[in-house]
Design an enzyme around this catalytic site. Structure first.
Site, PDB file in Angstrom:
ATOM      1  N   HIS A   6       0.790  -1.228   0.000  1.00 52.25           N
ATOM      2  CA  HIS A   6       0.000   0.000   0.000  1.00 52.25           C
ATOM      3  C   HIS A   6       0.820   1.276   0.000  1.00 52.25           C
ATOM      4  O   HIS A   6       0.447   2.263  -0.631  1.00 52.25           O
ATOM      5  CB  HIS A   6      -0.984  -0.013   1.163  1.00 52.25           C
ATOM      6  CG  HIS A   6      -2.223  -0.734   0.806  1.00 52.25           C
ATOM      7  ND1 HIS A   6      -2.912  -1.533   1.667  1.00 52.25           N
ATOM      8  CD2 HIS A   6      -2.880  -0.805  -0.365  1.00 52.25           C
ATOM      9  CE1 HIS A   6      -3.944  -2.051   1.048  1.00 52.25           C
ATOM     10  NE2 HIS A   6      -3.938  -1.634  -0.196  1.00 52.25           N
ATOM     11  N   ARG A  60      -8.108  -7.875 -14.622  1.00 54.25           N
ATOM     12  CA  ARG A  60      -7.813  -9.011 -13.734  1.00 54.25           C
ATOM     13  C   ARG A  60      -8.780  -8.940 -12.560  1.00 54.25           C
ATOM     14  O   ARG A  60      -8.545  -8.210 -11.596  1.00 54.25           O
ATOM     15  CB  ARG A  60      -6.375  -8.924 -13.212  1.00 54.25           C
ATOM     16  CG  ARG A  60      -5.297  -9.226 -14.242  1.00 54.25           C
ATOM     17  CD  ARG A  60      -3.934  -9.211 -13.541  1.00 54.25           C
ATOM     18  NE  ARG A  60      -2.878  -9.765 -14.363  1.00 54.25           N
ATOM     19  CZ  ARG A  60      -2.004  -9.042 -15.063  1.00 54.25           C
ATOM     20  NH1 ARG A  60      -2.074  -7.729 -15.051  1.00 54.25           N
ATOM     21  NH2 ARG A  60      -1.065  -9.639 -15.766  1.00 54.25           N
ATOM     22  N   GLU A  88      -1.971 -19.084 -22.903  1.00 52.56           N
ATOM     23  CA  GLU A  88      -0.866 -18.946 -21.947  1.00 52.56           C
ATOM     24  C   GLU A  88      -0.322 -20.299 -21.513  1.00 52.56           C
ATOM     25  O   GLU A  88       0.702 -20.371 -20.839  1.00 52.56           O
ATOM     26  CB  GLU A  88      -1.286 -18.100 -20.734  1.00 52.56           C
ATOM     27  CG  GLU A  88      -2.524 -18.587 -20.002  1.00 52.56           C
ATOM     28  CD  GLU A  88      -2.911 -17.674 -18.834  1.00 52.56           C
ATOM     29  OE1 GLU A  88      -2.130 -16.784 -18.463  1.00 52.56           O
ATOM     30  OE2 GLU A  88      -4.014 -17.866 -18.291  1.00 52.56           O
ATOM     31  N   ASP A 102       2.648 -16.222 -18.318  1.00 56.55           N
ATOM     32  CA  ASP A 102       2.537 -17.656 -18.061  1.00 56.55           C
ATOM     33  C   ASP A 102       3.088 -18.479 -19.219  1.00 56.55           C
ATOM     34  O   ASP A 102       3.697 -19.529 -18.999  1.00 56.55           O
ATOM     35  CB  ASP A 102       1.075 -18.035 -17.783  1.00 56.55           C
ATOM     36  CG  ASP A 102       0.708 -17.730 -16.342  1.00 56.55           C
ATOM     37  OD1 ASP A 102       1.495 -18.087 -15.459  1.00 56.55           O
ATOM     38  OD2 ASP A 102      -0.353 -17.125 -16.109  1.00 56.55           O
ATOM     39  N   CYS A 125      -1.632  -9.585 -23.705  1.00 56.37           N
ATOM     40  CA  CYS A 125      -1.869  -8.814 -22.484  1.00 56.37           C
ATOM     41  C   CYS A 125      -0.840  -9.116 -21.398  1.00 56.37           C
ATOM     42  O   CYS A 125      -0.979  -8.641 -20.279  1.00 56.37           O
ATOM     43  CB  CYS A 125      -3.285  -9.039 -21.967  1.00 56.37           C
ATOM     44  SG  CYS A 125      -3.603 -10.744 -21.482  1.00 56.37           S
TER      45      CYS A 125
END
Ligand code: PEP
Ligand code: MG
Length: 571
Positions: A177, A284, A413, A437, A484
């Protein structure tokens, strides 16, 4: 003696040189306030701070603090504190121990996002403990760079932004964060800097380059000059990126490629539009499901999806079905312990044990699509073969429609999908190649294993050939093919992909400018020739050099490019 330079992870771009301000966790001390009063006080203070930030348009940070206010009142945390008190710990000591326990639990899940939440819990516990001990919150007195092991988000939010010049952390990751907050504040941040606290010691000044992930302790004049060049380069780059916002992604001779944005939550959609995204190439969705104790309801999901669709009237928005498993786990999704989670029950494979979760998500997408003026595209991750497409079709059917206006596609992927591209292409509406991936599976190199980083370059000729096979398969089936994975946002990778014939590149909007510059530096024929040569290269390094050479001047990494420019200007 020269200045000490340390390497960390680039978390928020920008350059700063300022005094080092060390964040100190709460000191030992006697309790003056009871647990109930202190936790209620901490929750109220966090809510008030959230309100203040919301009023200042800092919505992302406000959301984090709201969540922390809930943590301060969390009955589970309070019960854990009482258990420690029963075991003989003092009040504030018990709060810190309970906070540490919960944080360790989250950090131990091995998920980057949930590890980020660990810092939030620790922060809340420290705030309560400080209140119990009557200790003041730390504050900045002059313009400074905050240096800490980990900087709690509520402390970051409370520091005067006019005085906070940057953040350098020994721990943390770019998704922690403190990193998100510094990006929201537009201040540089470097995280994961090993040895930072020891190196800073009593140093009076430090310099940071958030884009390069560098921290310089007690910068000498040479280091200062270098940081000044980097700062000038960064300013130039931002200006150049802004100037390119409205420009299309195209080769020098005008071959257009669609520019998509990768987003991880609905709030990022507006920024993607501002930066010039022509659609969302990858939403996502799993991040919406993380950091909570149960899945968001179908209605809540539908509202979130609709808000992204609304941001892109008439444009495609690719919503990806949950990709849970691998390095992403959800506390409320039961999964057996696996020896090799990346080769295990991940993404679409979860349908075997958690079918309702995926069907519910598809239902929410159908609901959002119904009233939308955007084009809704749904994408399944981790599809290996035609059986997986049949599985996907079954889920879609179970979710009910209407699906007539929705396109259904898959990620390529898993290497088998690239080999079977032509067959799979005939069964779906689009492909999006997940190079992250695809690279890990093709080269058998775990993407989370830093020791294998050199083996994870998607510019490896084997990966380029697999991409080429996927593009050819998609073309034979007459469907669009996007990329992507992170490769799309790497200027050299993007040029190779354009040369291989992809129709769309989708990436973090921060990469738009650099990718437009690189692709705009070559003609389509040059990109094709470079990609063909790269497929024949002996190694990833050779392939990268081959494509970079085709770029000439524009080949250098943006940072190095602008840095050189700054140096030449001073000569
Ligand atoms: C990919 O694998 O390239 C991809 C885009 O998906 P993720 O990084 O979410 O696995
Ligand atoms: Mg993937």
């Amino acid at each position: 003696m020269g200045a000490t330079s340390l390497r960390g992870l680039a978390a928020a771009p920008g350059v700063a040189v300022a005094r080092a301000w060390r964040y100190e966790p709460p000191r030992d001390g006697d309790d003056r306030l009871g647990l109930d009063e202190a936790s209620a006080g901490a929750a109220a203070a966090l809510e008030a701070l959230a309100e203040r930030l919301r009023g200042a348009g800092r919505e992302d940070e406000a959301g984090i603090l709201d969540a922390q206010a809930m943590m301060a009142r969390d009955p589970e945390l309070i019960a854990a504190v009482r258990r420690h008190i029963d075991d003989g710990a003092g009040g504030s000591e018990a709060v810190l121990a309970a906070g540490e326990e919960q944080a360790a639990l989250l950090a131990g899940l091995g998920d980057e996002v949930l590890s980020g939440r660990a810092a939030d819990v620790r922060d809340v516990a420290e705030r309560i403990a400080r209140a119990m001990r009557g200790q003041e919150l730390p504050r900045l007195e002059e313009r400074s760079i905050a240096v800490a092991d980990d900087l709690p988000p509520s402390i970051t939010a409370e520091l005067d932004p006019a005085l906070l010049a940057g953040i350098a952390l020994e721990a943390g990751s770019p998704t922690a964060h403190a990193a998100i907050l510094s990006r929201a504040l537009g201040i540089p941040a470097v995280v994961g800097v090993r040895g930072l606290l020891a190196a800073v010691g009593e140093a009076s000044e430090i310099g940071i380059d958030g884009g390069a992930g560098e921290v310089v302790v007690d910068p000498d004049s040479a280091a200062r000059q270098r940081l000044e060049f980097a700062a000038a380069a960064e300013r130039d780059r931002r200006l150049a990126d802004q100037g390119l916002r409205a420009a299309p992604l195209a080769t020098r001779d005008g071959h257009r490629v669609m520019l998509g944005a990768n987003i991880g939550n609905p709030e990022e959609a507006a920024a993607a539009v501002r930066e010039g995204a022509e659609g969302v190439g990858l939403f996502r969705t799993e991040f919406m499901f993380m950091g909570r104790s149960s899945a968001p309801s179908i209605e809540a999901q539908a509202t979130s999806y609709a808000s992204v669709l609304d941001a892109f009237p008439g444009r495609p928005v690719v919503i990806r079905l949950l990709d849970i498993g691998g390095d992403k786990v959800l506390p409320y999704v039961h999964q057996e312990r696996e020896e090799n989670p990346f080769l295990g029950v991940r993404a679409l494979r979860l349908a075997a044990t958690n079918r309702e979760l995926l069907v519910g998500q598809l239902r929410a997408i159908a609901l959002a699509a119904e009233g939308s003026v955007a084009e809704t595209w749904v994408m399944a991750p981790m599809v290996a073969d035609l059986d997986d497409i049949a599985l996907l079709d079954g889920l879609v059917a179970d979710a009910g429609g209407p699906w007539s206006r929705v396109r259904i596609g898959i990620m390529v992927e898993i290497p088998s999908a690239a080999l079977l591209a032509e067959r799979l292409g005939a069964a779906v509406d689009f492909f999006s190649i997940g190079t992250n991936d695809l690279t890990q599976y093709l080269l058998a190199a775990d993407r989370t294993n830093a020791a294998l980083a050199a083996r994870q370059d998607p510019m490896h000729p084997a990966v380029l050939r697999a991409i080429s096979a996927a593009v050819e398969g998609g073309r034979a089936a007459g469907i669009p093919v996007a990329v992507c994975g992170e490769m799309a946002g790497d200027p050299v990778g993007a040029v190779a992909l354009v040369g291989l014939g992809v129709d769309e590149l989708s990436m973090d909007p921060a990469a738009f400018g650099a990718v437009k510059r690189a692709v705009g530096a070559v003609t389509l024929d040059q990109a094709r020739a470079a990609a063909t040569a790269a497929c024949q290269a002996a190694s990833a390094v050779d392939a990268r050099e081959t494509v970079a050479r085709s770029l000439g001047d524009a080949a250098e990494h943006d940072h190095a490019y602008w840095y050189d420019r700054g140096r030449k200007a001073l000569e």
